[in-house]
Design a protein around this motif. Structure first.
Motif, PDB file in Angstrom:
ATOM      1  N   VAL A 103      37.132  35.114  34.958  1.00  0.00           N
ATOM      2  CA  VAL A 103      37.654  35.205  36.333  1.00  0.00           C
ATOM      3  C   VAL A 103      36.567  35.640  37.326  1.00  0.00           C
ATOM      4  O   VAL A 103      36.687  35.375  38.521  1.00  0.00           O
ATOM      5  CB  VAL A 103      38.867  36.167  36.448  1.00  0.00           C
ATOM      6  N   ARG A 104      35.506  36.272  36.825  1.00  0.00           N
ATOM      7  CA  ARG A 104      34.446  36.700  37.759  1.00  0.00           C
ATOM      8  C   ARG A 104      33.709  35.506  38.368  1.00  0.00           C
ATOM      9  O   ARG A 104      32.989  35.647  39.344  1.00  0.00           O
ATOM     10  CB  ARG A 104      33.460  37.614  37.033  1.00  0.00           C
ATOM     11  N   ASP A 105      33.913  34.339  37.785  1.00  0.00           N
ATOM     12  CA  ASP A 105      33.273  33.130  38.345  1.00  0.00           C
ATOM     13  C   ASP A 105      34.068  32.560  39.518  1.00  0.00           C
ATOM     14  O   ASP A 105      33.672  31.566  40.114  1.00  0.00           O
ATOM     15  CB  ASP A 105      33.162  32.041  37.270  1.00  0.00           C
ATOM     16  N   PHE A 106      35.247  33.178  39.797  1.00  0.00           N
ATOM     17  CA  PHE A 106      36.123  32.625  40.834  1.00  0.00           C
ATOM     18  C   PHE A 106      36.265  33.604  42.001  1.00  0.00           C
ATOM     19  O   PHE A 106      36.238  34.813  41.804  1.00  0.00           O
ATOM     20  CB  PHE A 106      37.517  32.340  40.255  1.00  0.00           C
ATOM     21  N   GLU A 107      36.459  33.019  43.196  1.00  0.00           N
ATOM     22  CA  GLU A 107      36.721  33.848  44.374  1.00  0.00           C
ATOM     23  C   GLU A 107      38.165  33.587  44.805  1.00  0.00           C
ATOM     24  O   GLU A 107      38.595  32.430  44.854  1.00  0.00           O
ATOM     25  CB  GLU A 107      35.753  33.431  45.501  1.00  0.00           C
ATOM     26  N   LEU A 108      38.914  34.648  45.089  1.00  0.00           N
ATOM     27  CA  LEU A 108      40.300  34.499  45.558  1.00  0.00           C
ATOM     28  C   LEU A 108      40.492  35.377  46.780  1.00  0.00           C
ATOM     29  O   LEU A 108      40.336  36.601  46.698  1.00  0.00           O
ATOM     30  CB  LEU A 108      41.288  34.908  44.458  1.00  0.00           C
ATOM     31  N   VAL A 109      40.786  34.755  47.932  1.00  0.00           N
ATOM     32  CA  VAL A 109      40.977  35.540  49.157  1.00  0.00           C
ATOM     33  C   VAL A 109      42.413  35.372  49.644  1.00  0.00           C
ATOM     34  O   VAL A 109      42.947  34.251  49.656  1.00  0.00           O
ATOM     35  CB  VAL A 109      39.998  35.109  50.277  1.00  0.00           C
TER      36      VAL A 109
END
Ligand SMILES: Cc1cc2nc3c(=O)[nH]c(=O)nc-3n(C[C@H](O)[C@H](O)[C@H](O)COP(=O)(O)OP(=O)(O)OC[C@H]3O[C@@H](n4cnc5c(N)ncnc54)[C@H](O)[C@@H]3O)c2cc1C
Length: 280
Positions: free
Chosen positions: A5-11
């Motif tokens: 999940v650290r490879d993904f950005e969620l805003v």
């Protein structure tokens, strides 16, 4: 292999406008996440930047208008099942909601996500097609309303552009007889082999429309328009069935065979006609 999940950005989006700006910048929308998380778990999620819609009240809620029931894209299956008007006036959609996944999926999965995800085996699209629904799309450039029929343009493809959000689903209100049946390997937590939705609309004692839609039998959910015409023309069952057969293009896959799907579709057509009192 599972993704990190650290490879993904969620805003989180604070407004629909902000969400649309994110889409312009290349972000992908995340609603309930029930389809997206499966891809993430399988290590198959390609987009890395996501905008979370979950807190957008503008996309929530079921509004009952004089001529239509308007469902926000973030409406969950549980909300459909529990809504005092939608569950009664839209029984095919309520049944699709009851038979989608289990309780956890029904609490989190959204109608907008189901439509945008565009799986040919999804359970709410046949009901929405049979109701003659419309979809409201929004983007930074404004909004547009499109018929749900024609929304799916190919396998996992829709008329919505990457910068548009599904905002609302508009379902006309009418006097209807209805029939909805999902056929899967078991009654719960199952992906459809075939899904059939049919309804007959009445004006006084006359039939004003017949609409039949199926899922799981083509690359997109389909309307069986020639079969509808054959029913209105009071043609014999064999001709109606022939017309339905021409509208579908099932395949052999891990869930079923094309032959089985054609047979089930024909059987459900017969059940539908008997159920709504149109069997010849
Ligand atoms: C265990 C399990 C069982 C399931 N059972 C069923 C079943 O029986 N029947 C069935 O039909 N489905 C089933 N599903 C699939 C899934 O739950 C549904 O498709 C659900 O409605 C997806 O909604 P979501 O909000 O979770 O979408 P998400 O996972 O958040 O998004 C799905 C896709 O739609 C896009 N998207 C989401 N919202 C919008 C929007 N407003 N505008 C534009 N794009 C958007 C996302 O970018 C993504 O590509 C199941 C899934 C799981 C994990």
């Amino acid at each position: 292999m599972r993704s990190d999940v650290r490879d993904f950005e969620l805003v989180p989006a604070g407004s629909v406008r902000e969400a649309c700006e994110r889409l312009e910048a290349g972000y992908k929308p995340l609603a309930g996440g029930t389809d997206v998380m499966v891809l993430l778990s399988a290590g198959k999620l390609a987009p890395r930047r996501w905008v979370d819609l979950w807190n957008l009240d503008e996309l929530r809620g079921i509004e009952v208008r004089g001529d239509a029931i308007v469902l926000g894209a973030l409406t969950t299956y549980t909300e459909v099942r529990r809504h005092p008007v939608a569950s009664v006036e839209l029984p095919m959609l309520a049944q699709a909601a009851r038979e989608t996944g289990g309780i956890a999926i029904q609490n989190r999965g959204t109608l907008g996500g189901n439509i945008a995800n565009a799986s040919p085996a999804a359970d709410s699209p046949p009901a929405l097609l049979a109701y003659g629904a419309e979809i409201e799309l929004v983007s930074s450039r404004g909004s547009r309303r499109v018929p749900y029929e024609g929304f799916h343009t190919g396998y996992k493809r829709t008329v919505a552009t990457p910068t548009e959000l599904v905002a609302r689903i508009i379902v006309p209100r009418a006097e209807r007889s209805h029939f909805y049946r999902k056929v899967g390997p078991r009654r719960a937590q199952a992906i459809s082999k075939v899904c059939f939705a049919g309804c007959v609309e009445h004006r006084d004692v006359d039939i004003s429309a017949v609409r039949i839609a199926l899922g799981g039998v083509a690359p997109v959910p389909v309307r069986a328009i020639a079969a509808e015409h054959a029913i209105l023309a009071r043609q014999p069952f064999a001709q109606v069935q022939h017309a339905l057969d021409g509208a579908i293009a099932p395949i052999d896959d891990v869930r079923s065979s094309a032959r089985y799907r054609r047979r089930v579709a024909a059987n459900l057509l017969g059940e539908f006609l008997a159920d709504v009192g149109l069997a010849s």
